[in-house]
Design a protein around this motif. Sequence first.
Motif, PDB file in Angstrom:
ATOM      1  N   THR A 136       0.852  -1.184   0.000  1.00 40.25           N
ATOM      2  CA  THR A 136       0.000   0.000   0.000  1.00 40.25           C
ATOM      3  C   THR A 136       0.887   1.233   0.000  1.00 40.25           C
ATOM      4  N   ARG A 137       0.272   2.368  -0.017  1.00 35.17           N
ATOM      5  CA  ARG A 137       1.020   3.630   0.035  1.00 35.17           C
ATOM      6  C   ARG A 137       0.672   4.365   1.317  1.00 35.17           C
ATOM      7  N   ASP A 138       1.694   4.928   1.951  1.00 32.94           N
ATOM      8  CA  ASP A 138       1.460   5.663   3.201  1.00 32.94           C
ATOM      9  C   ASP A 138       0.953   7.065   2.911  1.00 32.94           C
ATOM     10  N   GLY A 139       0.829   7.839   3.928  1.00 32.00           N
ATOM     11  CA  GLY A 139       0.298   9.192   3.762  1.00 32.00           C
ATOM     12  C   GLY A 139       1.170  10.084   2.918  1.00 32.00           C
ATOM     13  N   ASN A 140       2.451   9.753   2.797  1.00 37.85           N
ATOM     14  CA  ASN A 140       3.359  10.555   1.964  1.00 37.85           C
ATOM     15  C   ASN A 140       3.443  10.035   0.524  1.00 37.85           C
ATOM     16  N   GLY A 141       2.706   8.972   0.220  1.00 41.00           N
ATOM     17  CA  GLY A 141       2.712   8.424  -1.141  1.00 41.00           C
ATOM     18  C   GLY A 141       3.782   7.395  -1.390  1.00 41.00           C
ATOM     19  N   ALA A 142       4.555   7.047  -0.330  1.00 42.45           N
ATOM     20  CA  ALA A 142       5.605   6.040  -0.510  1.00 42.45           C
ATOM     21  C   ALA A 142       4.989   4.656  -0.521  1.00 42.45           C
ATOM     22  N   GLU A 143       5.524   3.783  -1.409  1.00 47.53           N
ATOM     23  CA  GLU A 143       5.021   2.416  -1.488  1.00 47.53           C
ATOM     24  C   GLU A 143       5.613   1.602  -0.344  1.00 47.53           C
ATOM     25  N   MET A 144       4.745   0.921   0.415  1.00 44.90           N
ATOM     26  CA  MET A 144       5.157   0.195   1.618  1.00 44.90           C
ATOM     27  C   MET A 144       4.683  -1.260   1.520  1.00 44.90           C
ATOM     28  N   ARG A 145       5.528  -2.136   2.081  1.00 41.57           N
ATOM     29  CA  ARG A 145       5.172  -3.541   2.234  1.00 41.57           C
ATOM     30  C   ARG A 145       4.717  -3.738   3.673  1.00 41.57           C
ATOM     31  N   VAL A 146       3.487  -4.234   3.877  1.00 42.99           N
ATOM     32  CA  VAL A 146       2.854  -4.270   5.194  1.00 42.99           C
ATOM     33  C   VAL A 146       2.596  -5.718   5.582  1.00 42.99           C
ATOM     34  N   TRP A 147       2.996  -6.066   6.801  1.00 44.18           N
ATOM     35  CA  TRP A 147       2.688  -7.373   7.404  1.00 44.18           C
ATOM     36  C   TRP A 147       1.820  -7.122   8.631  1.00 44.18           C
ATOM     37  N   THR A 148       0.646  -7.692   8.633  1.00 45.44           N
ATOM     38  CA  THR A 148      -0.300  -7.482   9.734  1.00 45.44           C
ATOM     39  C   THR A 148      -0.572  -8.800  10.417  1.00 45.44           C
ATOM     40  N   LYS A 149      -0.486  -8.810  11.740  1.00 44.00           N
ATOM     41  CA  LYS A 149      -0.768  -9.989  12.555  1.00 44.00           C
ATOM     42  C   LYS A 149      -1.563  -9.572  13.783  1.00 44.00           C
ATOM     43  N   PRO A 150      -2.331 -10.445  14.407  1.00 41.18           N
ATOM     44  CA  PRO A 150      -3.142 -10.076  15.581  1.00 41.18           C
ATOM     45  C   PRO A 150      -2.269  -9.824  16.798  1.00 41.18           C
TER      46      PRO A 150
END
Length: 495
Positions: A136-150
């Motif tokens: 996804t892209r953060d608030g600054n428009g940079a492309e980010m790889r996100v790992w989400t876990k509980p």
Amino acid sequence: MSASGSPRGAGRYPGPVARFRQLPLRSRLAMLTAVAVAFAVALSAAACWLITRDRLTEQLDAQLSTVNVSDNYVQALSAYCNNPGRVRLQEPTPYTIQLVSAGGYVCTSPDKAPLPAQRADIAVADGRLDNTVHVTRDGNGAEMRVWTKPFPGPLTDTEGNRLAISVALPMRQVTDPLNQLALVLLVVAGVGVLGAATAGLWVARAGLKPVDRLTEAVEHVARTQDLAIRIPAEGDDEIARLSRSFNAMTAALASSRDLQQQLIADAGHELRTPLTSLRTNIDLLVRSEQSGRPIPAEDKQALLASVKAQMGELAALIGDLQELSRPTAPGQSAVAVVALHDVVGAALERARLRGPSLTFTADIAPWYVRAEPAGLERAVVNLLDNAVKFSPAGGSVEVRLSGGELTVRDHGPGIPQDELPHVFERFWRSPSARSLPGSGLGLSIVARTAEQAGGAVRLRSADVGGTEAVLTLPGAVTPPPAPPEEPPARPDGGG
């Protein structure tokens, strides 16, 4: 638009395929080689780039999945998000860490741009997914790889919703090396394609040198009519086979031309003798009439008989030449089933008329062959005429037909052994037979007819003087059954 509906001038300029076909062969080979190498290099580069991207992405995901966020940091981050002015985070981190609630609320670590919560992140927060990874892209428009876990602890947001932890790193860790790799691959591919085009042009020139020699030879033959040229042929590849075929073709053409020239020269020589004699005799008759001094009746009759004989000799010679000039290719003559015994019987009757003082003995068994009727009859007549011509007065001629072998034996002077190899050559005549009538083409016609019918002919010296001619033709004792006739078609087209 023209009257036919096509734009004016359409078809004036050739298309790319037509322009490609107009190029020289070596240029087309070089272009095809360059295109093939470019296609292969492009596939290899694309595969290399994709594999590298997958490996770098897997490494980044493994790095994100192993990040251990402490409970204290999570509680401090939650407290910071609830009271940003009163709580200060002391634990620095290179990652973007944020809390995602099941209600879609996000709480991002300080000095980091927030990441919008995705549906998969919310699903992890409310327990529907174990974990998720996405870009996804953060608030600054940079492309980010996100790992989400509980989050395993009891911490919830202010509304009591469960929380999930998202850990993210910039995708430039993957994209920057990929961009550098793409640039390197592009440069290498360009150099490879250029080298392939150069190598293809060199290979095309080297490989087409035999073709160039062949082209020069063909052009030389077309320009000079010189059929003595030969192309060196080494190896067993297609070019060598083509060179040998060209050499064989030019040799056959040269032989055919030599035979044609020899035939013309021999025919001219053979025609000159009776024509000269005819002219002499006719000149004598004309001068006798013009001068008013008549030729004695006996001499005049002798002159007229000589003119008649010479005209018959000319007619026979022209007929033999026409027979030899007929096409010899299969399918160009009317081949039929012929009763060879009937042909031999008819030829014997003619031979008895030409040799009334000779004794003919015949032993003829039925035999059917596939041949051209007129040519076969002429060949058999020539064999018998040859026997009649060389038989002494009161002699005998023996004719036998059995099992497809026709034997004609005379009791004449015979043929010397050194002359037997030449008897079937056109216009060849034995020195001892130069004074006898004939054109020297009779046995040549016999040999050609036998070859066309799939047989053979040979001459040999008989045991006790004379010559024996043997004509062998394939066939059968009984005629083959005639093919069934098709019923005539009905006028209405029905069966």
